[in-house]
Design an enzyme around this catalytic site. Sequence first.
Site, mmCIF file in Angstrom:
data_model
loop_
_atom_site.group_PDB
_atom_site.id
_atom_site.type_symbol
_atom_site.label_atom_id
_atom_site.label_comp_id
_atom_site.label_asym_id
_atom_site.label_seq_id
_atom_site.Cartn_x
_atom_site.Cartn_y
_atom_site.Cartn_z
ATOM 1 N N LYS A 86 -20.608 2.487 -1.978
ATOM 2 C CA LYS A 86 -19.545 1.966 -2.837
ATOM 3 C C LYS A 86 -19.992 0.603 -3.346
ATOM 4 O O LYS A 86 -20.467 -0.227 -2.578
ATOM 5 C CB LYS A 86 -18.237 1.812 -2.052
ATOM 6 C CG LYS A 86 -17.505 3.128 -1.866
ATOM 7 C CD LYS A 86 -16.278 2.953 -1.018
ATOM 8 C CE LYS A 86 -15.092 2.402 -1.782
ATOM 9 N NZ LYS A 86 -13.918 2.207 -0.903
HETATM 10 O O1 G3P Z 1 -10.138 2.535 -1.049
HETATM 11 C C1 G3P Z 1 -9.601 1.336 -1.605
HETATM 12 C C2 G3P Z 1 -8.401 0.979 -0.861
HETATM 13 O O2 G3P Z 1 -8.741 0.831 0.505
HETATM 14 C C3 G3P Z 1 -7.636 -0.224 -1.319
HETATM 15 O O3 G3P Z 1 -6.381 0.013 -0.833
HETATM 16 O O4 G3P Z 1 -4.231 -0.501 0.151
HETATM 17 O O5 G3P Z 1 -6.023 -2.241 0.120
HETATM 18 O O6 G3P Z 1 -4.870 -1.568 -2.003
HETATM 19 P P1 G3P Z 1 -5.324 -1.149 -0.636
#
Ligand code: G3P
Length: 226
Positions: A86
């Site tokens: 990633k």
């Molecule tokens: O995969 C990306 C994700 O982990 C971001 O999620 O909940 O931190 O916005 P969040």
Amino acid sequence: MLYVIDTAHIEEIKKCVEIYPVAGVTTNPTIISKENTDFGTLIKTIRDIIGPDKMLHIQATSMSAEKIVKEAMELQQFVGGDFYVKIPVSPEGLKATKILKRSGIKVTMTAIFTQQQALISALAGADFVAPYINRLDNIVSDGVHVVSEIVEQFKNYDLKTKVLAASFKNVEQVHKVACVGSHAVTVAPDIFEKLIYHPLTYYAIDDFEKDWESVYGDKKILDLIG
Ligand code: G3P
């Protein structure tokens, strides 16, 4: 549609892989840091749990293209199997993506917030782009709309890159990106459980059980035909 788990929590991964049709695991530095443990052991353990055929997405931590490429190559060697590096979308990230594609290493371009970021990432060779739905919704943008236009662009230009929608806080967001053709979603385990929850299902299961017992008592099918 591919369902991926967005966590590095070993027990949660074991549980989800056992129950759900999971295509792989995604992590990022925040997710990894939450486990606060030896990084190498953690990612090897995840690979052991999911096996070599499921996707494992691990984020590079360097900022320069040269170092991102090096990290990606080492990670591929270290963790093996169906590996994706990633990389957050940035000029250095795009440069690294172009180099990695020539080396056959798969890339998920992440931290995507706009349609143009996604299109350019795809043209640079990303296998997946990961738009952040809830973070878009939080700033009064519209995560689902962004995903729908990315999907449309990829169709219009006949690009093979897939959308791996990420950052969800509720089932409705997951449902809506599925409706607009997202190829994959990565969902934290707590949201994953909610995807299949409905109280009427539990009432129905309860009724089936009671009606059966009213005639057959505690005997089950195997007791009756065995
Ligand atoms: O995969 C990306 C994700 O982990 C971001 O999620 O909940 O931190 O916005 P969040």
